[in-house]
Design a protein around this motif. Sequence first.
Motif, PDB file in Angstrom:
ATOM      1  N   LEU A  92       1.802  53.754  59.512  1.00 48.51           N
ATOM      2  CA  LEU A  92       0.865  55.079  58.971  1.00 48.51           C
ATOM      3  C   LEU A  92      -0.066  55.414  59.860  1.00 48.51           C
ATOM      4  CD1 LEU A  92       1.472  55.319  55.037  1.00 48.51           C
ATOM      5  CD2 LEU A  92       2.994  56.333  56.525  1.00 48.51           C
ATOM      6  N   ASP A  93      -1.133  54.869  59.787  1.00 50.08           N
ATOM      7  CA  ASP A  93      -2.033  54.660  60.931  1.00 50.08           C
ATOM      8  C   ASP A  93      -1.818  55.483  61.920  1.00 50.08           C
ATOM      9  OD1 ASP A  93      -3.503  54.077  58.459  1.00 50.08           O
ATOM     10  OD2 ASP A  93      -3.623  51.323  59.005  1.00 50.08           O
ATOM     11  N   GLU A  94      -0.239  54.511  62.386  1.00 55.53           N
ATOM     12  CA  GLU A  94      -0.398  54.533  64.055  1.00 55.53           C
ATOM     13  C   GLU A  94       0.464  56.392  64.140  1.00 55.53           C
ATOM     14  OE1 GLU A  94       3.517  53.316  67.701  1.00 55.53           O
ATOM     15  OE2 GLU A  94       1.894  51.809  66.010  1.00 55.53           O
ATOM     16  N   LEU A  95       0.994  56.725  63.135  1.00 57.39           N
ATOM     17  CA  LEU A  95       1.551  58.294  62.526  1.00 57.39           C
ATOM     18  C   LEU A  95       0.761  58.906  62.599  1.00 57.39           C
ATOM     19  CD1 LEU A  95       4.465  59.665  62.586  1.00 57.39           C
ATOM     20  CD2 LEU A  95       4.165  59.535  59.929  1.00 57.39           C
ATOM     21  N   ARG A  96      -0.811  59.223  61.639  1.00 61.07           N
ATOM     22  CA  ARG A  96      -1.387  59.424  61.393  1.00 61.07           C
ATOM     23  C   ARG A  96      -2.416  59.705  62.949  1.00 61.07           C
ATOM     24  NH1 ARG A  96      -2.863  56.261  56.845  1.00 61.07           N
ATOM     25  NH2 ARG A  96      -2.228  57.681  55.687  1.00 61.07           N
ATOM     26  N   ALA A  97      -2.060  58.472  64.012  1.00 60.82           N
ATOM     27  CA  ALA A  97      -2.962  58.174  65.075  1.00 60.82           C
ATOM     28  C   ALA A  97      -2.618  59.831  65.951  1.00 60.82           C
ATOM     29  CB  ALA A  97      -3.582  57.451  65.303  1.00 60.82           C
ATOM     30  N   LEU A 125      -1.139  65.011  68.526  1.00 63.39           N
ATOM     31  CA  LEU A 125      -0.565  66.488  68.878  1.00 63.39           C
ATOM     32  C   LEU A 125      -1.441  67.668  68.392  1.00 63.39           C
ATOM     33  CD1 LEU A 125       2.429  65.221  67.541  1.00 63.39           C
ATOM     34  CD2 LEU A 125       1.671  66.011  69.760  1.00 63.39           C
ATOM     35  N   ALA A 126      -2.280  66.678  66.739  1.00 58.87           N
ATOM     36  CA  ALA A 126      -2.726  67.918  66.396  1.00 58.87           C
ATOM     37  C   ALA A 126      -4.409  68.710  66.985  1.00 58.87           C
ATOM     38  CB  ALA A 126      -3.587  68.301  64.974  1.00 58.87           C
ATOM     39  N   ILE A 127      -4.940  67.677  68.142  1.00 56.78           N
ATOM     40  CA  ILE A 127      -6.087  67.596  68.714  1.00 56.78           C
ATOM     41  C   ILE A 127      -5.446  69.037  69.970  1.00 56.78           C
ATOM     42  CG2 ILE A 127      -7.346  66.596  70.605  1.00 56.78           C
ATOM     43  CD1 ILE A 127      -8.226  64.495  68.234  1.00 56.78           C
ATOM     44  N   GLN A 128      -4.365  68.719  70.768  1.00 52.35           N
ATOM     45  CA  GLN A 128      -3.519  68.801  71.486  1.00 52.35           C
ATOM     46  C   GLN A 128      -2.880  70.461  71.196  1.00 52.35           C
ATOM     47  OE1 GLN A 128      -0.517  66.709  72.467  1.00 52.35           O
ATOM     48  NE2 GLN A 128      -1.342  64.668  73.585  1.00 52.35           N
ATOM     49  N   ALA A 129      -3.012  70.294  69.954  1.00 52.17           N
ATOM     50  CA  ALA A 129      -2.430  72.131  69.674  1.00 52.17           C
ATOM     51  C   ALA A 129      -4.023  72.782  69.463  1.00 52.17           C
ATOM     52  CB  ALA A 129      -1.882  71.870  68.049  1.00 52.17           C
ATOM     53  N   ALA A 130      -4.812  72.735  69.037  1.00 50.73           N
ATOM     54  CA  ALA A 130      -5.890  73.079  68.875  1.00 50.73           C
ATOM     55  C   ALA A 130      -6.834  73.261  69.883  1.00 50.73           C
ATOM     56  CB  ALA A 130      -7.289  71.893  67.913  1.00 50.73           C
ATOM     57  N   LYS A 190      -4.608  73.942  73.186  1.00 50.87           N
ATOM     58  CA  LYS A 190      -3.945  74.123  73.428  1.00 50.87           C
ATOM     59  C   LYS A 190      -4.197  76.190  73.034  1.00 50.87           C
ATOM     60  CE  LYS A 190      -0.012  72.119  75.246  1.00 50.87           C
ATOM     61  NZ  LYS A 190       1.052  71.672  75.217  1.00 50.87           N
ATOM     62  N   ILE A 191      -4.981  75.921  71.726  1.00 50.03           N
ATOM     63  CA  ILE A 191      -4.850  77.191  71.293  1.00 50.03           C
ATOM     64  C   ILE A 191      -6.749  77.445  71.656  1.00 50.03           C
ATOM     65  CG2 ILE A 191      -5.834  78.082  68.746  1.00 50.03           C
ATOM     66  CD1 ILE A 191      -3.594  76.436  67.746  1.00 50.03           C
ATOM     67  N   LEU A 192      -7.798  76.653  71.929  1.00 50.17           N
ATOM     68  CA  LEU A 192      -8.840  76.998  72.185  1.00 50.17           C
ATOM     69  C   LEU A 192      -8.620  77.801  73.406  1.00 50.17           C
ATOM     70  CD1 LEU A 192     -10.770  74.710  70.270  1.00 50.17           C
ATOM     71  CD2 LEU A 192     -10.467  77.090  69.766  1.00 50.17           C
ATOM     72  N   ARG A 193      -7.836  76.974  74.366  1.00 55.74           N
ATOM     73  CA  ARG A 193      -7.891  77.573  75.769  1.00 55.74           C
ATOM     74  C   ARG A 193      -7.694  78.863  75.843  1.00 55.74           C
ATOM     75  NH1 ARG A 193      -5.181  72.082  78.762  1.00 55.74           N
ATOM     76  NH2 ARG A 193      -6.523  71.199  78.001  1.00 55.74           N
ATOM     77  N   GLU A 194      -6.955  79.010  74.655  1.00 59.99           N
ATOM     78  CA  GLU A 194      -6.038  80.677  75.149  1.00 59.99           C
ATOM     79  C   GLU A 194      -6.375  81.712  73.582  1.00 59.99           C
ATOM     80  OE1 GLU A 194      -1.637  80.999  75.587  1.00 59.99           O
ATOM     81  OE2 GLU A 194      -1.614  79.171  76.506  1.00 59.99           O
ATOM     82  N   SER A 195      -7.063  81.610  73.816  1.00 57.86           N
ATOM     83  CA  SER A 195      -7.769  83.243  72.806  1.00 57.86           C
ATOM     84  C   SER A 195      -7.123  83.675  72.337  1.00 57.86           C
ATOM     85  CB  SER A 195      -8.930  83.730  73.104  1.00 57.86           C
ATOM     86  OG  SER A 195      -9.834  83.508  73.219  1.00 57.86           O
ATOM     87  N   LEU A 196      -6.638  83.680  71.295  1.00 51.93           N
ATOM     88  CA  LEU A 196      -4.979  84.855  71.749  1.00 51.93           C
ATOM     89  C   LEU A 196      -5.276  84.993  70.219  1.00 51.93           C
ATOM     90  CD1 LEU A 196      -2.544  81.991  72.519  1.00 51.93           C
ATOM     91  CD2 LEU A 196      -2.800  83.541  73.674  1.00 51.93           C
ATOM     92  N   ASP A 197      -4.290  85.973  69.842  1.00 51.97           N
ATOM     93  CA  ASP A 197      -4.036  86.625  68.244  1.00 51.97           C
ATOM     94  C   ASP A 197      -3.498  85.629  67.606  1.00 51.97           C
ATOM     95  OD1 ASP A 197      -2.235  87.142  69.749  1.00 51.97           O
ATOM     96  OD2 ASP A 197      -1.930  89.370  69.553  1.00 51.97           O
ATOM     97  N   ALA A 198      -2.862  86.197  66.330  1.00 52.13           N
ATOM     98  CA  ALA A 198      -2.709  86.376  65.748  1.00 52.13           C
ATOM     99  C   ALA A 198      -0.803  85.346  66.218  1.00 52.13           C
ATOM    100  CB  ALA A 198      -2.781  86.165  63.876  1.00 52.13           C
ATOM    101  N   ASP A 199      -0.792  86.997  66.378  1.00 49.98           N
ATOM    102  CA  ASP A 199       1.322  86.259  66.424  1.00 49.98           C
ATOM    103  C   ASP A 199       1.202  85.535  67.641  1.00 49.98           C
ATOM    104  OD1 ASP A 199       3.515  87.892  66.100  1.00 49.98           O
ATOM    105  OD2 ASP A 199       2.862  88.695  67.580  1.00 49.98           O
ATOM    106  N   ARG A 200       0.144  85.318  68.535  1.00 53.85           N
ATOM    107  CA  ARG A 200       0.599  85.151  69.664  1.00 53.85           C
ATOM    108  C   ARG A 200       0.438  83.285  69.573  1.00 53.85           C
ATOM    109  NH1 ARG A 200      -2.021  86.884  75.721  1.00 53.85           N
ATOM    110  NH2 ARG A 200      -1.068  85.190  76.536  1.00 53.85           N
ATOM    111  N   PHE A 253       5.131  74.784  69.905  1.00 59.91           N
ATOM    112  CA  PHE A 253       4.707  73.606  70.193  1.00 59.91           C
ATOM    113  C   PHE A 253       5.554  72.187  69.647  1.00 59.91           C
ATOM    114  CE2 PHE A 253       2.140  69.748  68.418  1.00 59.91           C
ATOM    115  CZ  PHE A 253       1.713  68.671  69.599  1.00 59.91           C
ATOM    116  N   LEU A 254       6.086  72.897  68.340  1.00 58.27           N
ATOM    117  CA  LEU A 254       6.675  72.460  67.378  1.00 58.27           C
ATOM    118  C   LEU A 254       7.890  72.291  67.455  1.00 58.27           C
ATOM    119  CD1 LEU A 254       5.125  73.851  63.570  1.00 58.27           C
ATOM    120  CD2 LEU A 254       4.862  71.306  64.538  1.00 58.27           C
ATOM    121  N   GLU A 255       8.427  72.824  68.419  1.00 59.60           N
ATOM    122  CA  GLU A 255      10.212  72.808  68.720  1.00 59.60           C
ATOM    123  C   GLU A 255      10.113  71.971  70.146  1.00 59.60           C
ATOM    124  OE1 GLU A 255      11.446  76.688  70.046  1.00 59.60           O
ATOM    125  OE2 GLU A 255      11.553  77.314  67.697  1.00 59.60           O
TER     126      GLU A 255
END
Length: 171
Positions: A127-132, A137-142, A144-154, A162-164
């Motif tokens: 579980l700890d490993e999964l959380r890590a 993944l959440a950090i990577q997703a964030a 990517k999101i932060l690098r691109e200032s995107l609107d809500a649709d994008r 990313f989830l796919e």
Amino acid sequence: MNLILAANLVSVEPGLIFWKSLTFLLLLFLLYKFAWKPILQALKEREESIDTSLRRAERALAEARQIQAENERIRREAEQEAQRILREAREEAERLRQEELQKTRVQIQQMQAQARAEIEREKQGALDELRAVVADLAIQAAEKILRESLDADRQRRLVERFLESLPASKN
């Protein structure tokens, strides 16, 4: 009968009777003087030895009966002692068996508790490993999101992509 009279075997002669009687009395006197007392003494000694032997035999018989009774009592006591020892040995064996059974149960419970604790540690580690991984993944997703200032649709499309791209988890 004529033959006996002719042989002079039955005739009474007073001189012969006298000498025979005198010889007989002399023999009785000699027997009384020299043989009668030793014969009586020997008979008395023999009677006493027989009486003594009979008393000894009776004592020996009484002792033998007493020894036999004592041996019987000792045998009964030995049998009782053997039965007691056997009963105690059975009880001790049963007690030891119960102790060993209890020890085995305790060991099994300890092993089960250790196994559960190990499983719990492994589960917690996973579980700890999964959380890590999820945090990464959440950090990577964030990121990517932060690098691109995107609107809500994008942003939604980006998160879906990313989830796919994540490997499918097996449940």
